[in-house]
Design a protein around this motif. Sequence first.
Motif, PDB file in Angstrom:
ATOM      1  N   ILE A   1     -20.101 -13.262  27.526  1.00 33.21           N
ATOM      2  CA  ILE A   1     -20.940 -13.951  26.529  1.00 33.21           C
ATOM      3  C   ILE A   1     -20.947 -15.443  26.867  1.00 33.21           C
ATOM      4  CG2 ILE A   1     -21.239 -14.493  24.084  1.00 33.21           C
ATOM      5  CD1 ILE A   1     -19.705 -11.914  23.479  1.00 33.21           C
ATOM      6  N   PRO A   2     -22.118 -15.989  27.169  1.00 35.82           N
ATOM      7  CA  PRO A   2     -22.173 -17.413  27.488  1.00 35.82           C
ATOM      8  C   PRO A   2     -21.685 -18.263  26.310  1.00 35.82           C
ATOM      9  CG  PRO A   2     -24.252 -16.322  28.007  1.00 35.82           C
ATOM     10  CD  PRO A   2     -23.433 -15.345  27.242  1.00 35.82           C
ATOM     11  N   ALA A   3     -21.052 -19.378  26.666  1.00 37.52           N
ATOM     12  CA  ALA A   3     -20.597 -20.332  25.642  1.00 37.52           C
ATOM     13  C   ALA A   3     -21.163 -21.696  26.016  1.00 37.52           C
ATOM     14  CB  ALA A   3     -19.074 -20.373  25.576  1.00 37.52           C
ATOM     15  N   ILE A   4     -21.506 -22.467  24.991  1.00 39.73           N
ATOM     16  CA  ILE A   4     -22.180 -23.753  25.207  1.00 39.73           C
ATOM     17  C   ILE A   4     -21.477 -24.808  24.360  1.00 39.73           C
ATOM     18  CG2 ILE A   4     -23.884 -23.399  23.353  1.00 39.73           C
ATOM     19  CD1 ILE A   4     -26.048 -24.373  25.337  1.00 39.73           C
ATOM     20  N   ASN A   5     -21.523 -26.055  24.826  1.00 36.29           N
ATOM     21  CA  ASN A   5     -20.849 -27.147  24.119  1.00 36.29           C
ATOM     22  C   ASN A   5     -21.691 -28.413  24.190  1.00 36.29           C
ATOM     23  OD1 ASN A   5     -18.621 -28.506  22.800  1.00 36.29           O
ATOM     24  ND2 ASN A   5     -18.130 -29.430  24.769  1.00 36.29           N
ATOM     25  N   ILE A   6     -21.436 -29.310  23.251  1.00 32.32           N
ATOM     26  CA  ILE A   6     -22.114 -30.612  23.285  1.00 32.32           C
ATOM     27  C   ILE A   6     -21.049 -31.702  23.319  1.00 32.32           C
ATOM     28  CG2 ILE A   6     -22.329 -30.816  20.743  1.00 32.32           C
ATOM     29  CD1 ILE A   6     -25.188 -32.052  21.429  1.00 32.32           C
ATOM     30  N   HIS A   7     -21.286 -32.697  24.191  1.00 33.75           N
ATOM     31  CA  HIS A   7     -20.299 -33.762  24.363  1.00 33.75           C
ATOM     32  C   HIS A   7     -21.009 -35.110  24.191  1.00 33.75           C
ATOM     33  CE1 HIS A   7     -16.591 -35.607  25.686  1.00 33.75           C
ATOM     34  NE2 HIS A   7     -17.292 -36.371  26.500  1.00 33.75           N
ATOM     35  N   PRO A   8     -20.376 -36.058  23.484  1.00 32.19           N
ATOM     36  CA  PRO A   8     -21.062 -37.315  23.183  1.00 32.19           C
ATOM     37  C   PRO A   8     -20.969 -38.362  24.286  1.00 32.19           C
ATOM     38  CG  PRO A   8     -18.931 -37.283  22.117  1.00 32.19           C
ATOM     39  CD  PRO A   8     -19.053 -35.972  22.840  1.00 32.19           C
ATOM     40  N   ALA A   9     -21.151 -37.911  25.540  1.00 31.22           N
ATOM     41  CA  ALA A   9     -21.194 -38.851  26.676  1.00 31.22           C
ATOM     42  C   ALA A   9     -21.906 -38.148  27.829  1.00 31.22           C
ATOM     43  CB  ALA A   9     -19.769 -39.248  27.105  1.00 31.22           C
ATOM     44  N   LEU A  10     -22.165 -38.905  28.902  1.00 31.86           N
ATOM     45  CA  LEU A  10     -22.849 -38.301  30.066  1.00 31.86           C
ATOM     46  C   LEU A  10     -21.769 -37.769  31.007  1.00 31.86           C
ATOM     47  CD1 LEU A  10     -25.629 -40.997  30.616  1.00 31.86           C
ATOM     48  CD2 LEU A  10     -25.876 -38.744  29.536  1.00 31.86           C
ATOM     49  N   ILE A  11     -21.443 -36.473  30.859  1.00 36.64           N
ATOM     50  CA  ILE A  11     -20.444 -35.856  31.745  1.00 36.64           C
ATOM     51  C   ILE A  11     -20.913 -36.065  33.191  1.00 36.64           C
ATOM     52  CG2 ILE A  11     -19.618 -33.570  32.475  1.00 36.64           C
ATOM     53  CD1 ILE A  11     -19.605 -32.764  29.539  1.00 36.64           C
ATOM     54  N   PRO A  12     -20.020 -36.440  34.157  1.00 42.65           N
ATOM     55  CA  PRO A  12     -18.546 -36.404  34.066  1.00 42.65           C
ATOM     56  C   PRO A  12     -17.882 -37.690  33.584  1.00 42.65           C
ATOM     57  CG  PRO A  12     -19.218 -36.793  36.325  1.00 42.65           C
ATOM     58  CD  PRO A  12     -20.482 -36.677  35.512  1.00 42.65           C
ATOM     59  N   SER A  13     -18.636 -38.572  32.928  1.00 44.31           N
ATOM     60  CA  SER A  13     -17.980 -39.768  32.367  1.00 44.31           C
ATOM     61  C   SER A  13     -17.372 -39.468  31.008  1.00 44.31           C
ATOM     62  CB  SER A  13     -19.004 -40.894  32.202  1.00 44.31           C
ATOM     63  OG  SER A  13     -19.544 -41.237  33.453  1.00 44.31           O
TER      64      SER A  13
END
Length: 223
Positions: free
Chosen positions: A114-126
């Motif tokens: 089952i795919p999992a998704i996330n949101i991060h408050p920066a421009l990964i990989p920073s």
Amino acid sequence: MRVGAPDTMENTRIISAAVLLSGTGSTLQNLIGWIAAGKLPAKIAVVLSSKPDAYGVTRAKDAGIPVVIVNRKGFKNHTKFAQEVNDRLAKFDLDLIVLAGYSHLLLLDKLRNIPAINIHPALIPSFCGKGFYGDKVHKAVLEQGIKVTGVTVHFVDEEYDHGPIVLQEAVRVRRDDTIASLRSRVQRIEHRLYPEAIKLFAEGRLRVEGRKVIILPLSKSRK
Ligand code: GRF
């Protein structure tokens, strides 16, 4: 590999999602709003919280969404905790796992398919990885005099903030920004970008090729 709900001929299928959280639940609340407005073809089958008193639990209950609590404090180590989360979610018929301010690594055991998704408050990989979450990210951005930060939506693997990137959007840092003002502008972008990414998934338009996520035009996703 095309990731996403198997597309149907007539239109996008309503996907079944589990939302995992540990905090205030504004990300969850935003998704509830998009679904209610008919803008996001998804149903939140369950909200799982790692904290019994997370305000996100209250938001889920107020919206009539089933809640599962797996209290991280009740487990002597992360592996046992993650296994319990995995086992509880495996009882649901899910198309997607949505992390929404969830503070732990996922153990993709029974949930591996089952795919999992996330949101991060920066421009990964920073400004990402263990310990970089919420205001800690914005504080580090301001302290380092960064001119452009942003938002990243990515698939989840077994490392923090590391899976293939689905969508990103830049947010210019202003000279007079505080943590609160920067957080507010970043979250405004989050609240559009996350539903947009989940909608692309529901439309079967995300193809993962190694580290890359290709976004297919709507017509092509039917092949
Ligand atoms: C989100 O704003 C995002 O930056 C990151 O954690 C925050 C959680 O906020 N995933 P909330 O708990 O959804 O209010």
